[in-house]
Design a protein around this motif. Structure first.
Motif, PDB file in Angstrom:
ATOM      1  N   TYR A  26       0.845  -1.200   0.000  1.00 42.53           N
ATOM      2  CA  TYR A  26       0.000   0.000   0.000  1.00 42.53           C
ATOM      3  C   TYR A  26       0.879   1.249   0.000  1.00 42.53           C
ATOM      4  CZ  TYR A  26      -3.829  -3.164   1.061  1.00 42.53           C
ATOM      5  OH  TYR A  26      -4.749  -4.184   0.999  1.00 42.53           O
ATOM      6  N   HIS A  27       1.889   1.208  -0.838  1.00 47.45           N
ATOM      7  CA  HIS A  27       2.811   2.331  -0.950  1.00 47.45           C
ATOM      8  C   HIS A  27       2.183   3.419  -1.816  1.00 47.45           C
ATOM      9  CE1 HIS A  27       6.481   4.598  -1.893  1.00 47.45           C
ATOM     10  NE2 HIS A  27       7.049   3.972  -0.878  1.00 47.45           N
ATOM     11  N   PRO A  28       2.441   4.692  -1.544  1.00 47.30           N
ATOM     12  CA  PRO A  28       1.926   5.757  -2.421  1.00 47.30           C
ATOM     13  C   PRO A  28       2.431   5.586  -3.855  1.00 47.30           C
ATOM     14  CG  PRO A  28       2.717   6.687  -0.362  1.00 47.30           C
ATOM     15  CD  PRO A  28       3.112   5.241  -0.351  1.00 47.30           C
ATOM     16  N   ILE A  29       1.559   5.822  -4.826  1.00 46.81           N
ATOM     17  CA  ILE A  29       1.899   5.618  -6.230  1.00 46.81           C
ATOM     18  C   ILE A  29       2.837   6.733  -6.700  1.00 46.81           C
ATOM     19  CG2 ILE A  29       0.982   5.309  -8.539  1.00 46.81           C
ATOM     20  CD1 ILE A  29       0.254   3.129  -6.523  1.00 46.81           C
ATOM     21  N   ARG A  30       3.979   6.340  -7.224  1.00 42.13           N
ATOM     22  CA  ARG A  30       4.980   7.278  -7.740  1.00 42.13           C
ATOM     23  C   ARG A  30       5.271   6.908  -9.198  1.00 42.13           C
ATOM     24  NH1 ARG A  30       8.641   9.533  -4.104  1.00 42.13           N
ATOM     25  NH2 ARG A  30       9.611  10.331  -6.021  1.00 42.13           N
ATOM     26  N   ILE A 107      15.146   1.007  -6.956  1.00 40.17           N
ATOM     27  CA  ILE A 107      14.555  -0.185  -7.548  1.00 40.17           C
ATOM     28  C   ILE A 107      13.613  -0.857  -6.551  1.00 40.17           C
ATOM     29  CG2 ILE A 107      15.065  -2.450  -8.513  1.00 40.17           C
ATOM     30  CD1 ILE A 107      17.690  -1.340  -9.540  1.00 40.17           C
ATOM     31  N   GLN A 108      14.002  -0.921  -5.284  1.00 39.91           N
ATOM     32  CA  GLN A 108      13.128  -1.502  -4.272  1.00 39.91           C
ATOM     33  C   GLN A 108      11.850  -0.681  -4.108  1.00 39.91           C
ATOM     34  OE1 GLN A 108      15.563  -1.847  -0.770  1.00 39.91           O
ATOM     35  NE2 GLN A 108      16.515  -3.753  -1.445  1.00 39.91           N
ATOM     36  N   MET A 109      11.974   0.637  -4.116  1.00 32.58           N
ATOM     37  CA  MET A 109      10.774   1.470  -4.036  1.00 32.58           C
ATOM     38  C   MET A 109       9.888   1.258  -5.262  1.00 32.58           C
ATOM     39  SD  MET A 109      10.374   5.625  -3.783  1.00 32.58           S
ATOM     40  CE  MET A 109      11.247   5.732  -2.225  1.00 32.58           C
ATOM     41  N   GLY A 110      10.500   1.129  -6.434  1.00 31.04           N
ATOM     42  CA  GLY A 110       9.714   0.864  -7.633  1.00 31.04           C
ATOM     43  C   GLY A 110       8.949  -0.437  -7.542  1.00 31.04           C
ATOM     44  N   MET A 111       9.541  -1.463  -6.904  1.00 32.71           N
ATOM     45  CA  MET A 111       8.841  -2.725  -6.723  1.00 32.71           C
ATOM     46  C   MET A 111       7.668  -2.563  -5.773  1.00 32.71           C
ATOM     47  SD  MET A 111       9.410  -5.584  -8.167  1.00 32.71           S
ATOM     48  CE  MET A 111       8.025  -6.709  -8.261  1.00 32.71           C
ATOM     49  N   ARG A 112       7.847  -1.782  -4.719  1.00 33.98           N
ATOM     50  CA  ARG A 112       6.729  -1.524  -3.803  1.00 33.98           C
ATOM     51  C   ARG A 112       5.600  -0.784  -4.515  1.00 33.98           C
ATOM     52  NH1 ARG A 112      10.929   0.769  -0.589  1.00 33.98           N
ATOM     53  NH2 ARG A 112      11.909  -0.774   0.769  1.00 33.98           N
ATOM     54  N   VAL A 113       5.960   0.219  -5.316  1.00 30.98           N
ATOM     55  CA  VAL A 113       4.950   0.997  -6.024  1.00 30.98           C
ATOM     56  C   VAL A 113       4.209   0.125  -7.032  1.00 30.98           C
ATOM     57  CG1 VAL A 113       4.573   2.962  -7.549  1.00 30.98           C
ATOM     58  CG2 VAL A 113       6.212   3.147  -5.686  1.00 30.98           C
ATOM     59  N   ALA A 114       4.946  -0.739  -7.746  1.00 27.32           N
ATOM     60  CA  ALA A 114       4.311  -1.602  -8.745  1.00 27.32           C
ATOM     61  C   ALA A 114       3.341  -2.578  -8.092  1.00 27.32           C
ATOM     62  CB  ALA A 114       5.381  -2.347  -9.533  1.00 27.32           C
ATOM     63  N   LEU A 115       3.743  -3.190  -6.992  1.00 29.41           N
ATOM     64  CA  LEU A 115       2.844  -4.114  -6.286  1.00 29.41           C
ATOM     65  C   LEU A 115       1.639  -3.369  -5.720  1.00 29.41           C
ATOM     66  CD1 LEU A 115       5.487  -6.316  -4.424  1.00 29.41           C
ATOM     67  CD2 LEU A 115       4.107  -6.971  -6.403  1.00 29.41           C
ATOM     68  N   SER A 116       1.865  -2.183  -5.193  1.00 26.56           N
ATOM     69  CA  SER A 116       0.761  -1.396  -4.639  1.00 26.56           C
ATOM     70  C   SER A 116      -0.214  -0.984  -5.738  1.00 26.56           C
ATOM     71  CB  SER A 116       1.308  -0.164  -3.917  1.00 26.56           C
ATOM     72  OG  SER A 116       2.195  -0.535  -2.873  1.00 26.56           O
ATOM     73  N   ALA A 117       0.319  -0.668  -6.922  1.00 30.89           N
ATOM     74  CA  ALA A 117      -0.564  -0.311  -8.035  1.00 30.89           C
ATOM     75  C   ALA A 117      -1.424  -1.500  -8.444  1.00 30.89           C
ATOM     76  CB  ALA A 117       0.267   0.181  -9.217  1.00 30.89           C
ATOM     77  N   VAL A 185      10.191  -4.737 -12.001  1.00 34.28           N
ATOM     78  CA  VAL A 185       9.110  -3.754 -12.103  1.00 34.28           C
ATOM     79  C   VAL A 185       8.466  -3.808 -13.489  1.00 34.28           C
ATOM     80  CG1 VAL A 185       8.561  -1.303 -11.968  1.00 34.28           C
ATOM     81  CG2 VAL A 185      10.208  -2.288 -10.382  1.00 34.28           C
ATOM     82  N   TYR A 186       9.259  -4.011 -14.522  1.00 30.40           N
ATOM     83  CA  TYR A 186       8.714  -4.009 -15.889  1.00 30.40           C
ATOM     84  C   TYR A 186       7.680  -5.107 -16.070  1.00 30.40           C
ATOM     85  CZ  TYR A 186       8.586  -4.418 -20.966  1.00 30.40           C
ATOM     86  OH  TYR A 186       8.162  -4.497 -22.271  1.00 30.40           O
ATOM     87  N   ASN A 187       8.006  -6.343 -15.673  1.00 23.51           N
ATOM     88  CA  ASN A 187       7.061  -7.446 -15.835  1.00 23.51           C
ATOM     89  C   ASN A 187       5.864  -7.293 -14.901  1.00 23.51           C
ATOM     90  OD1 ASN A 187       8.412  -8.857 -17.858  1.00 23.51           O
ATOM     91  ND2 ASN A 187       9.743  -9.884 -16.395  1.00 23.51           N
ATOM     92  N   THR A 188       6.071  -6.688 -13.739  1.00 24.92           N
ATOM     93  CA  THR A 188       4.949  -6.460 -12.834  1.00 24.92           C
ATOM     94  C   THR A 188       3.924  -5.525 -13.457  1.00 24.92           C
ATOM     95  OG1 THR A 188       6.465  -6.749 -10.962  1.00 24.92           O
ATOM     96  CG2 THR A 188       4.323  -5.766 -10.494  1.00 24.92           C
ATOM     97  N   LYS A 190       3.736  -5.006 -16.850  1.00 25.47           N
ATOM     98  CA  LYS A 190       3.380  -5.487 -18.190  1.00 25.47           C
ATOM     99  C   LYS A 190       2.201  -6.447 -18.149  1.00 25.47           C
ATOM    100  CE  LYS A 190       5.203  -8.446 -21.865  1.00 25.47           C
ATOM    101  NZ  LYS A 190       6.375  -9.223 -22.331  1.00 25.47           N
ATOM    102  N   TRP A 191       2.201  -7.395 -17.214  1.00 30.34           N
ATOM    103  CA  TRP A 191       1.159  -8.410 -17.179  1.00 30.34           C
ATOM    104  C   TRP A 191      -0.117  -7.834 -16.572  1.00 30.34           C
ATOM    105  CZ3 TRP A 191       1.328 -13.261 -19.266  1.00 30.34           C
ATOM    106  CH2 TRP A 191       2.567 -13.683 -19.744  1.00 30.34           C
ATOM    107  N   PRO A 192      -1.272  -8.112 -17.175  1.00 36.00           N
ATOM    108  CA  PRO A 192      -2.524  -7.573 -16.629  1.00 36.00           C
ATOM    109  C   PRO A 192      -2.885  -8.117 -15.253  1.00 36.00           C
ATOM    110  CG  PRO A 192      -2.797  -8.222 -18.930  1.00 36.00           C
ATOM    111  CD  PRO A 192      -1.471  -8.746 -18.483  1.00 36.00           C
ATOM    112  N   ARG A 193      -2.411  -9.325 -14.915  1.00 38.57           N
ATOM    113  CA  ARG A 193      -2.759  -9.918 -13.630  1.00 38.57           C
ATOM    114  C   ARG A 193      -1.521 -10.581 -13.021  1.00 38.57           C
ATOM    115  NH1 ARG A 193      -7.683 -11.562 -11.825  1.00 38.57           N
ATOM    116  NH2 ARG A 193      -8.486 -11.436 -13.958  1.00 38.57           N
ATOM    117  N   ILE A 194      -1.348 -10.414 -11.724  1.00 45.69           N
ATOM    118  CA  ILE A 194      -0.255 -11.033 -10.984  1.00 45.69           C
ATOM    119  C   ILE A 194      -0.861 -11.910  -9.898  1.00 45.69           C
ATOM    120  CG2 ILE A 194       1.865 -10.643  -9.667  1.00 45.69           C
ATOM    121  CD1 ILE A 194       2.058  -9.545 -12.441  1.00 45.69           C
ATOM    122  N   VAL A 195      -0.390 -13.148  -9.807  1.00 47.16           N
ATOM    123  CA  VAL A 195      -0.854 -14.084  -8.774  1.00 47.16           C
ATOM    124  C   VAL A 195       0.359 -14.531  -7.970  1.00 47.16           C
ATOM    125  CG1 VAL A 195      -1.934 -16.307  -8.298  1.00 47.16           C
ATOM    126  CG2 VAL A 195      -2.852 -14.848 -10.099  1.00 47.16           C
TER     127      VAL A 195
END
Length: 220
Positions: A26-30, A107-117, A185-188, A190-195
């Motif tokens: 639930y990281h703020p979207i950047r 890069i770690q922050m980008g991963m948090r933002v991507a998962l939060s998005a 982050v790119y593949n996170t 790119k794909w419409p759904r992550i499981v």
């Protein structure tokens, strides 16, 4: 929480809840951080193998084509001149490394933002396990169609993707499997759904979560 394997009767996996770490999911979207991470990844994927020959590398004689004066035409040197057909290339590309540098914390922050998005878009799911009982593509295809999970990236927190799922999904064009350590982050995005499986959730919370600061000890 959902289930990849068809659950038993009188069992509803949707009733099971998973508590996610707000610092990771639930990281703020950047958007600026996502842009930096995506550009960094794509730069590192470039081969940089384009190469052209200069006038010194083109095969041929260095004999002057015509006299310097008297012909009434332009002055020319040898046939390797960049102005002539078949000559060298002026300022052409040479093999180079296009990779760019980016701080690990960015890069770690980008991963948090991507998962939060993904959580915000309701396109991130969690299953208990990604184990698949048989390496048959048809049974996995039928189950994915039943769940509506086409165009899905399955992420496991284990050291390697389970063999059953890896073999069954190898012939499915719109399904991909990856470990949490190899996810970027790119593949996170790119794909419409992550499981994710529970091991992947624990892996992300351990790697991307807040570091545990030990309490200070005071001597009396």
């Amino acid at each position: 929480m959902s289930s990849l394997i068809r659950p038993e009767e009188n069992v509803n996996p949707a009733e099971e809840l998973v508590e996610l770490d707000p610092h990771v999911f639930y990281h703020p979207i950047r958007r600026d951080i996502l842009h930096l991470c995506v550009v960094h990844y794509l730069d590192c994927q470039r081969q940089g193998s384009a190469s052209t020959k200069t006038r010194g590398e083109v095969r041929g004689s260095g004999h002057k084509i015509r006299p310097q004066k008297g012909s009434g035409r332009a002055r020319l040197g040898d046939a390797q001149s960049p102005m002539l057909r078949g000559g060298g290339v002026a300022f052409g590309p040479k093999p180079r490394d296009f990779a760019t540098k980016l701080n690990r914390k960015v890069i770690q922050m980008g991963m948090r933002v991507a998962l939060s998005a993904r959580v915000k878009e309701q396109s991130l799911g969690v299953v208990r396990s990604l184990e698949w009982p048989e390496p048959k593509t048809k049974t996995l295809k039928d189950r994915i169609e039943e769940l509506g999970w086409w165009k899905t990236l399955f992420v496991t927190g284990l050291d390697r993707v389970p063999d059953g799922l890896a073999r069954a999904s190898s012939n499915l064009p719109m399904v991909e499997t990856v470990t949490a350590a190899d996810l970027n982050v790119y593949n996170t995005l790119k794909w419409p759904r992550i499981v994710l499986d529970l091991a992947a959730v624990e892996w992300f919370e351990r790697v991307l979560g807040k570091p545990q600061v030990p309490p200070r000890e005071y001597k009396l």
